[in-house]
Design an enzyme around this catalytic site. Structure first.
Site, PDB file in Angstrom:
ATOM      1  N   SER A  19      35.978  42.694  45.816  1.00  0.00           N
ATOM      2  CA  SER A  19      37.368  43.113  45.601  1.00  0.00           C
ATOM      3  C   SER A  19      37.503  43.997  44.374  1.00  0.00           C
ATOM      4  CB  SER A  19      38.265  41.879  45.457  1.00  0.00           C
ATOM      5  OG  SER A  19      37.842  41.075  44.359  1.00  0.00           O
ATOM      6  N   HIS A  25      40.674  40.672  37.895  1.00  0.00           N
ATOM      7  CA  HIS A  25      40.821  42.070  38.294  1.00  0.00           C
ATOM      8  C   HIS A  25      41.438  42.886  37.158  1.00  0.00           C
ATOM      9  CE1 HIS A  25      40.668  39.874  42.194  1.00  0.00           C
ATOM     10  NE2 HIS A  25      39.860  40.892  42.482  1.00  0.00           N
ATOM     11  N   ASP A  85      45.329  38.179  36.651  1.00  0.00           N
ATOM     12  CA  ASP A  85      44.632  36.972  37.099  1.00  0.00           C
ATOM     13  C   ASP A  85      43.364  36.687  36.309  1.00  0.00           C
ATOM     14  OD1 ASP A  85      43.000  38.980  37.976  1.00  0.00           O
ATOM     15  OD2 ASP A  85      43.097  38.476  40.105  1.00  0.00           O
TER      16      ASP A  85
END
Length: 764
Positions: A94, A238, A235
């Site tokens: 991601s 990221h 978070d």
């Protein structure tokens, strides 16, 4: 006693430190730095792509500065041009997906955050492959040592495949960015910065631990950038969008700079091959050196005159008491050889990749702090003027000097980004043109010398350095816009004053009708300026005709010349009108120019001073309230506070009787300072900053400034020396040399086919 001690101390210092010694010191500094940088490139690696990908620092919020090179800010148009025939694949977790979204938005800002999955079998078809993984391996296996070992083994196996891909494509491995451990959710707590460092070490060992895989490039700069911004992560895992944009821009520079070759993107660019004109320039300078050596071997020039001792107060050489004899053959050859050495330094600074470059970043401190230092120095070094006339020689040198220093600070600090500073600097440029009109009008009005010798002397001194730079640096004449501007206006002033009827002061003394005649000429010039300003099409068609187009085009367009000419179109005639009014008032003795005397009566002086101060304040308020550069530039030609400055500086008798010798010294070489800054103080044609001493910004500025000023002063002397030889007073030899120069210029124009796409230098 304090004044006496200061004077004696100053003389004692200047006995040992003068401009000659300063130049010697600067030469030693340049040689040492050249050796250091060359050795560093040879032993430490000279690939600016490695610098781009490996390290850097933040200049400001989300403004990233790679180590030692400049990063171009790509936009949609140039990124599409670069990637039109390329395919880019992002492979990973991601975090890589986020990076791919930011990369894609450079190309298409309206693109939604979505991407296509890439099958492993498609990888060999890609032109650019960006990979990275580790965080989720740590998460899924709770950071076990066995998983780290498998990661190391698998990546070592992959290295063979990645190396094979790198033979035909660009392969980048993104090292893992840090996390904000305190902000991680409970199911991600095992992803620690210690674990990420272990995985990064494993990746570096597997991919670049041996020479066989050196073609796979490690992207580590985003990790360094993230260390300062990860606390902003929502978070903890990221990266914030600003850091992702930095990473995407680093990748875009790594992929595209060698293809698009932006002038403000020195990372991942090698030196361009020399052009025909540059090769010819090398041949000329080498030829001069060989001829000089030959003459020296035959005994010419060995018996030199004793050098003139320097003036310990001004740091300048004293003028000889008797007129110098005609220069021999060795003198101009020596001057040309000195110029050749200086041009080699120019080339190394801004065309070779010998020295480093960094981009500008404006803050109020970077502009105003050095400005305060310069003002304090200027006020400290003050002396009495030799004469107390309005705009006397010392005062005009002082004026040019402090304006040039402000412009230099403005350029190196990137202050054009701050609109109020930009508008005030625009006034300084207009003031230079005002002085052009004032000085040349005064000369022609008083002397009446319209001879060819005077014209050629002025044109040579204005243009010699720029013409040499056009050849050595492979740039068009219009690129150095200020010299074409003052040259154009000098020709216009000359034509206005020389054409029939020639109105001079000695004629005007006999009849007031001659005053009406010169005013009619000035009115005609004003109407002509207004006509051209309202006829852009005619203006551009006129200057697009060959050979004028070779002089005034930039990137095949007249637009830059039109912009520069129109912006300060009234400044020169303003100076001419002021000179006429002043000289008439002076001749009629309507002003008091004695030492210590106010210029006018007390009432008029106080009134004019008040109006001038109010004008300055009103202009500053207007400049600060302007919405954008376009709006300000439209109003700029019609608003001037130059007259207000002149009145404030000259009405009080005490102000007219002193001047700053510090500013005046710089004023004598202001033209050389303005031109030289393009390549040996700034970098990338004024887009960046030259870095001679990396890692120490303040020390670098001090050293590069010292060398830059010494070079500018030496070029000023070389220009003066060559002008004595190149421009003889006798009409016959002068015409022959003009014919030869015209023939040479024609050959050069025919041989050159353009200088490529070059962005115009910063506004000033």
């Amino acid at each position: 006693m304090a004044v006496l001690a200061y004077s004696l101390g100053k003389r004692e210092i200047n006995q040992y430190f003068n401009i000659k010694n300063a130049k010697l010191i600067s030469s030693v500094i340049v040689v040492l730095l050249l050796l250091i940088h060359t050795a560093s490139r040879y032993y430490g690696g000279s690939d600016t792509c490695d610098w781009l990908l490996s390290s850097g620092r933040y200049l400001g919020e989300n403004v990233w500065q790679p180590y030692g090179c400049m990063m171009h800010k790509y936009k949609s148009t140039d990124s599409k041009s670069c990637l039109a025939d390329k395919r880019v694949a992002f492979v990973g977790d991601s975090r890589i997906r986020q990076l791919s979204y930011s990369f894609t938005k450079i190309i298409d800002p309206e693109r939604k955050e979505e991407g296509n999955k890439v099958d492993q079998n498609d990888l060999p078809l890609q032109d650019v492959i960006v990979l990275g993984a580790a965080a989720w391996s740590i998460k899924l296996h709770s950071g076990s040592s066995e998983t780290l070992q498998r990661y190391r083994v698998n990546l070592t196996t992959m290295a063979v495949t990645l190396e094979r891909l790198a033979e035909d494509a660009e392969v980048y491995w993104v090292l893992q960015d840090p996390v904000n451990e305190e902000a991680l959710s409970a199911d991600r707590k095992m992803i620690t910065n210690h674990q990420l460092e272990l995985y990064n070490e494993a990746a570096a060992d597997a991919l670049n631990g041996s020479k066989r895989s050196a073609r796979v490039k490690l992207l580590a700069a985003t990790r360094q950038a993230a260390m300062e911004t990860i606390v902003q992560s929502s978070d903890g895992l990221h990266l914030p969008q600003g850091t992702l944009n930095v990473g995407a821009m680093i990748l875009m520079n790594a992929v595209c700079n060698k293809r698009t070759r932006p002038i403000d993107g020195s990372c991942c660019q090698g030196a361009r091959p020399p052009s025909l004109l540059q090769k010819l320039a090398v041949c000329v300078f080498l030829g001069c050196a060989l001829v000089l050596l030959g003459l020296h071997a035959m005994g010419y020039g060995r018996h030199r005159h004793r050098p003139v001792p320097p003036d310990v107060e001004s740091l300048e050489e004293r003028k000889p008491t008797t007129a110098p004899g005609p220069p021999g053959l060795t003198a101009p050859l020596q001057a040309l050889c000195r110029m050749g050495v200086i041009m080699a330094y120019f080339y190394l600074c801004d065309r070779a990749d010998t020295f480093m470059k960094e981009q500008k970043f404006y803050t109020h401190a970077t502009f105003f702090v050095p400005l305060v230092y310069v003002v304090v120095l200027g006020l400290f070094f003050n002396e009495s003027t030799k004469e107390t006339k309005l705009l006397n020689r010392e005062q005009t040198d002082e004026w040019k000097g402090w304006m040039q220093l402000v412009i230099l600070i403005y350029h190196i600090s990137g202050a054009s980004a701050f609109l109020p500073v930009y508008m005030h600097v625009r006034v300084l440029v207009a003031a230079y043109l005002f002085q052009t009109g004032y000085g040349h009008f005064s000369f022609f009005w008083l002397k009446g010398d319209f001879g060819l010798y005077r014209v050629c002397q002025v044109l040579f001194r204005l243009n010699f350095l720029v013409l040499v730079l056009c050849a050595v640096m492979d740039r068009s004449y219009q690129f150095y816009y200020f010299v074409p501007l003052v040259t154009f206006w000098f020709v216009i002033i000359y034509a206005t004053m020389a054409l029939w009827p020639q109105v001079l002061q000695k004629r005007a003394n006999g009849s007031g009708m001659w005053h009406l005649g010169i005013l009619t000429k000035l009115l005609g010039l004003l109407l002509l300026i207004c006509y051209f300003a309202n006829s852009e099409g005619f203006f551009q068609s006129l200057f697009s005709v060959w050979p004028l187009s070779k002089l005034f085009e930039l990137n095949g367009s007249i637009h830059e010349w039109w912009f520069r000419w129109k912006l300060d179109r009234f400044a020169v005639i303003h100076g001419m009108v002021f000179a006429f009014i002043y000289l008439v008032l002076q001749k009629s003795q309507r002003m008091f120019e004695g030492r210590g005397e106010a210029l006018f009566s007390a009432t008029i002086s106080n009134l004019l001073l008040c109006l001038s101060v109010v004008s300055f304040m009103a202009y500053s308020i207007w400049a600060s309230s302007c919405k954008n550069k376009t709006e300000c530039n439209e109003m700029h030609p019609y608003i001037s506070v130059i007259l207000a400055f002149i009145l404030i500086r000259n009405i009080p008798g005490y102000a007219r009787s002193v001047y700053s010798s510090f500013f005046a010294w710089f004023g004598k070489i202001s033209l050389e300072l303005f031109i030289c800054q393009y390549h040996i103080w700034l970098a990338a044609d004024t887009k960046g900053i030259l870095v001679l001493i990396p890692g120490f910004p303040s020390l670098n500025i001090l050293v590069s400034t010292f060398v830059f000023v010494c070079v500018a002063h030496e070029i000023s002397l070389i220009t003066n020396d060559l002008a004595l030889v190149a421009i003889p007073k006798e009409t016959g030899p002068l015409l022959k040399r003009l014919g030869a120069a015209g023939g040479l210029a024609l050959v050069v124009l025919l041989l050159t086919t353009g200088t490529g796409s070059v962005t115009a230098p910063g506004a000033a």
